[in-house]
Design a protein around this motif. Structure first.
Motif, mmCIF file in Angstrom:
data_model
loop_
_atom_site.group_PDB
_atom_site.id
_atom_site.type_symbol
_atom_site.label_atom_id
_atom_site.label_comp_id
_atom_site.label_asym_id
_atom_site.label_seq_id
_atom_site.Cartn_x
_atom_site.Cartn_y
_atom_site.Cartn_z
ATOM 1 N N ARG A 178 0.831 -1.204 0.000
ATOM 2 C CA ARG A 178 0.000 0.000 0.000
ATOM 3 C C ARG A 178 0.869 1.260 0.000
ATOM 4 O O ARG A 178 0.544 2.252 -0.650
ATOM 5 C CB ARG A 178 -0.902 -0.015 1.238
ATOM 6 C CG ARG A 178 -1.838 1.190 1.338
ATOM 7 C CD ARG A 178 -2.851 1.205 0.216
ATOM 8 N NE ARG A 178 -3.753 2.340 0.335
ATOM 9 C CZ ARG A 178 -4.110 3.117 -0.681
ATOM 10 N NH1 ARG A 178 -3.632 2.873 -1.890
ATOM 11 N NH2 ARG A 178 -4.943 4.115 -0.490
ATOM 12 N N ALA A 179 2.008 1.223 0.708
ATOM 13 C CA ALA A 179 2.901 2.380 0.767
ATOM 14 C C ALA A 179 3.464 2.717 -0.607
ATOM 15 O O ALA A 179 3.638 3.900 -0.944
ATOM 16 C CB ALA A 179 4.032 2.119 1.758
ATOM 17 N N VAL A 180 3.757 1.708 -1.402
ATOM 18 C CA VAL A 180 4.220 1.950 -2.775
ATOM 19 C C VAL A 180 3.151 2.702 -3.552
ATOM 20 O O VAL A 180 3.430 3.683 -4.262
ATOM 21 C CB VAL A 180 4.577 0.628 -3.478
ATOM 22 C CG1 VAL A 180 4.876 0.873 -4.959
ATOM 23 C CG2 VAL A 180 5.769 -0.038 -2.809
ATOM 24 N N GLN A 181 1.907 2.259 -3.428
ATOM 25 C CA GLN A 181 0.809 2.911 -4.140
ATOM 26 C C GLN A 181 0.629 4.359 -3.699
ATOM 27 O O GLN A 181 0.477 5.259 -4.522
ATOM 28 C CB GLN A 181 -0.483 2.126 -3.912
ATOM 29 C CG GLN A 181 -0.461 0.709 -4.454
ATOM 30 C CD GLN A 181 -1.670 -0.100 -4.002
ATOM 31 O OE1 GLN A 181 -2.222 0.133 -2.919
ATOM 32 N NE2 GLN A 181 -2.081 -1.060 -4.815
ATOM 33 N N VAL A 182 0.667 4.587 -2.379
ATOM 34 C CA VAL A 182 0.423 5.925 -1.846
ATOM 35 C C VAL A 182 1.535 6.887 -2.251
ATOM 36 O O VAL A 182 1.287 7.990 -2.746
ATOM 37 C CB VAL A 182 0.285 5.883 -0.309
ATOM 38 C CG1 VAL A 182 0.282 7.289 0.276
ATOM 39 C CG2 VAL A 182 -0.988 5.136 0.085
ATOM 40 N N THR A 183 2.796 6.488 -2.035
ATOM 41 C CA THR A 183 3.902 7.418 -2.266
ATOM 42 C C THR A 183 4.210 7.624 -3.745
ATOM 43 O O THR A 183 4.838 8.625 -4.106
ATOM 44 C CB THR A 183 5.170 6.956 -1.525
ATOM 45 O OG1 THR A 183 5.533 5.639 -1.941
ATOM 46 C CG2 THR A 183 4.933 6.959 -0.018
ATOM 47 N N SER A 184 3.749 6.723 -4.601
ATOM 48 C CA SER A 184 3.918 6.935 -6.044
ATOM 49 C C SER A 184 3.213 8.196 -6.511
ATOM 50 O O SER A 184 3.563 8.762 -7.552
ATOM 51 C CB SER A 184 3.382 5.730 -6.825
ATOM 52 O OG SER A 184 4.149 4.581 -6.581
ATOM 53 N N ARG A 185 2.234 8.658 -5.741
ATOM 54 C CA ARG A 185 1.493 9.862 -6.110
ATOM 55 C C ARG A 185 2.279 11.135 -5.854
ATOM 56 O O ARG A 185 1.846 12.217 -6.241
ATOM 57 C CB ARG A 185 0.172 9.927 -5.321
ATOM 58 C CG ARG A 185 -0.782 8.773 -5.574
ATOM 59 C CD ARG A 185 -2.011 8.881 -4.685
ATOM 60 N NE ARG A 185 -2.700 10.165 -4.871
ATOM 61 C CZ ARG A 185 -3.061 10.976 -3.875
ATOM 62 N NH1 ARG A 185 -2.777 10.655 -2.625
ATOM 63 N NH2 ARG A 185 -3.682 12.116 -4.125
ATOM 64 N N PHE A 186 3.444 11.017 -5.183
ATOM 65 C CA PHE A 186 4.176 12.203 -4.748
ATOM 66 C C PHE A 186 5.619 12.210 -5.256
ATOM 67 O O PHE A 186 6.567 12.142 -4.482
ATOM 68 C CB PHE A 186 4.157 12.280 -3.217
ATOM 69 C CG PHE A 186 2.794 12.428 -2.627
ATOM 70 C CD1 PHE A 186 2.204 13.678 -2.499
ATOM 71 C CD2 PHE A 186 2.066 11.312 -2.223
ATOM 72 C CE1 PHE A 186 0.937 13.817 -1.962
ATOM 73 C CE2 PHE A 186 0.791 11.433 -1.688
ATOM 74 C CZ PHE A 186 0.217 12.696 -1.568
ATOM 75 N N PRO A 187 5.807 12.316 -6.587
ATOM 76 C CA PRO A 187 7.179 12.306 -7.121
ATOM 77 C C PRO A 187 8.006 13.501 -6.677
ATOM 78 O O PRO A 187 9.233 13.424 -6.662
ATOM 79 C CB PRO A 187 6.960 12.314 -8.639
ATOM 80 C CG PRO A 187 5.597 12.911 -8.827
ATOM 81 C CD PRO A 187 4.798 12.429 -7.655
ATOM 82 N N ASN A 188 7.375 14.619 -6.300
ATOM 83 C CA ASN A 188 8.131 15.791 -5.868
ATOM 84 C C ASN A 188 8.636 15.687 -4.431
ATOM 85 O O ASN A 188 9.356 16.580 -3.968
ATOM 86 C CB ASN A 188 7.280 17.058 -6.007
ATOM 87 C CG ASN A 188 7.099 17.468 -7.454
ATOM 88 O OD1 ASN A 188 7.945 17.185 -8.287
ATOM 89 N ND2 ASN A 188 6.000 18.131 -7.744
ATOM 90 N N VAL A 189 8.255 14.626 -3.732
ATOM 91 C CA VAL A 189 8.787 14.372 -2.396
ATOM 92 C C VAL A 189 9.257 12.913 -2.318
ATOM 93 O O VAL A 189 8.899 12.165 -1.434
ATOM 94 C CB VAL A 189 7.769 14.717 -1.283
ATOM 95 C CG1 VAL A 189 7.653 16.228 -1.140
ATOM 96 C CG2 VAL A 189 6.399 14.138 -1.562
ATOM 97 N N HIS A 190 10.055 12.526 -3.322
ATOM 98 C CA HIS A 190 10.780 11.259 -3.423
ATOM 99 C C HIS A 190 9.977 10.109 -4.035
ATOM 100 O O HIS A 190 10.570 9.120 -4.472
ATOM 101 C CB HIS A 190 11.371 10.821 -2.078
ATOM 102 C CG HIS A 190 12.284 11.832 -1.465
ATOM 103 N ND1 HIS A 190 13.352 12.380 -2.140
ATOM 104 C CD2 HIS A 190 12.268 12.432 -0.248
ATOM 105 C CE1 HIS A 190 13.958 13.258 -1.368
ATOM 106 N NE2 HIS A 190 13.321 13.314 -0.217
#
Length: 266
Positions: A178-190
């Motif tokens: 789930r963390a991969v899915q969530v953080t993929s939405r935020f390329p400007n913060v890694h």
């Protein structure tokens, strides 16, 4: 969080005000939920173009949020009242690639040729992870995030090069997906993680001994999940050895007035 009261702060401008008064000199993880935080690199103008290219070539660890004008401490795109000389809890002052000072205010060190770079920080997507129901143990335990130097090389630009630094958050496998899915939405913060699982595959020998921050133990069933980290430029500074440079102390970020959802790509 004594400086902010028992519930902690919720407004970015208030957090900056407390920091500006010298009342908070610690890490900013868990402060001002919902607001973007930024890593800081301040360099002489003569090195600014090389560092800009370094960031452009390495967007995962060095996602640029803003670049200041030479000699100007303001960053109006990130907050109308920001003064980069006072609004970071703790600064590292580097001379010829060596860390010489740790200070809470750089007003006396400011020069008319200095250029400020603000890079995206993984603290920003932590709010989204928590909203998705993912526990972040370093926040629960009031610890700084664990950061490690890796064997992942960054692409050089001018004098800047070096290994990528990563943050680590332990979580069960289902949460990691789930963390991969969530953080993929935020390329400007890694963005998404750069590695999941065996730390030795990216050159980390001992999770219990981070290079920066605090160690967080893995609970039974946990796996380590690693994201690119904005402390990476400090590795590049060790290589470039500029005569003068200022960064944030690891974990002690600039809290901006941008909202995390403003950086979501979808």
């Amino acid at each position: 969080m004594a400086a902010f009261g028992p519930q902690g702060p919720s407004d970015a401008a208030h957090v900056r005000g407390v920091i500006r008064k010298g009342l908070w000199t610690q890490h900013t993880s868990g402060l001002a939920d919902g607001y973007v935080q930024g890593n800081i690199v301040i360099l002489p103008e003569a090195l600014a173009s090389d560092f800009m290219r370094y960031c452009q070539r390495n967007p995962k660890p060095c996602p640029l949020l803003a670049v200041g004008e030479p000699g100007q401490p303001a960053l109006p795109s990130l907050g109308k009242d920001i003064d980069i000389r006072t609004d970071v809890p703790l600064y590292h002052v580097w001379r010829h690639g060596e860390l010489k000072e740790e200070v809470a205010d750089i007003t006396e060190l400011w020069r008319p040729d200095l250029v400020t770079f603000v890079l995206g920080c993984s603290f920003s997507f932590e709010y989204a992870l928590q909203e998705a129901g993912i526990r972040l143990r370093h926040i629960e335990e009031s610890l700084n995030i664990a950061m490690y130097r890796t064997n992942i090389a960054t692409e050089p630009a001018g004098p800047f090069s070096g290994a990528m630094v990563v943050t680590m958050r332990p979580m069960p496998a289902a949460d990691a997906i789930r963390a991969v899915q969530v953080t993929s939405r935020f390329p400007n913060v890694h963005g998404a993680p750069v590695h999941i699982g065996d730390p030795s595959l990216i050159g980390i020998k001992d999770l219990g001994r981070p290079d920066y921050g605090d160690a967080v133990e893995l609970a039974p069933g946990d796996i380590p999940v690693f994201w690119a980290c904005g402390v990476t430029p400090q590795s590049a500074i060790l290589t470039a050895q500029p005569a003068f440079c200022i960064t944030h102390a690891p974990g002690a970020m600039l809290v901006t007035s941008l909202l995390n959802h403003q950086l979501a790509s979808f």
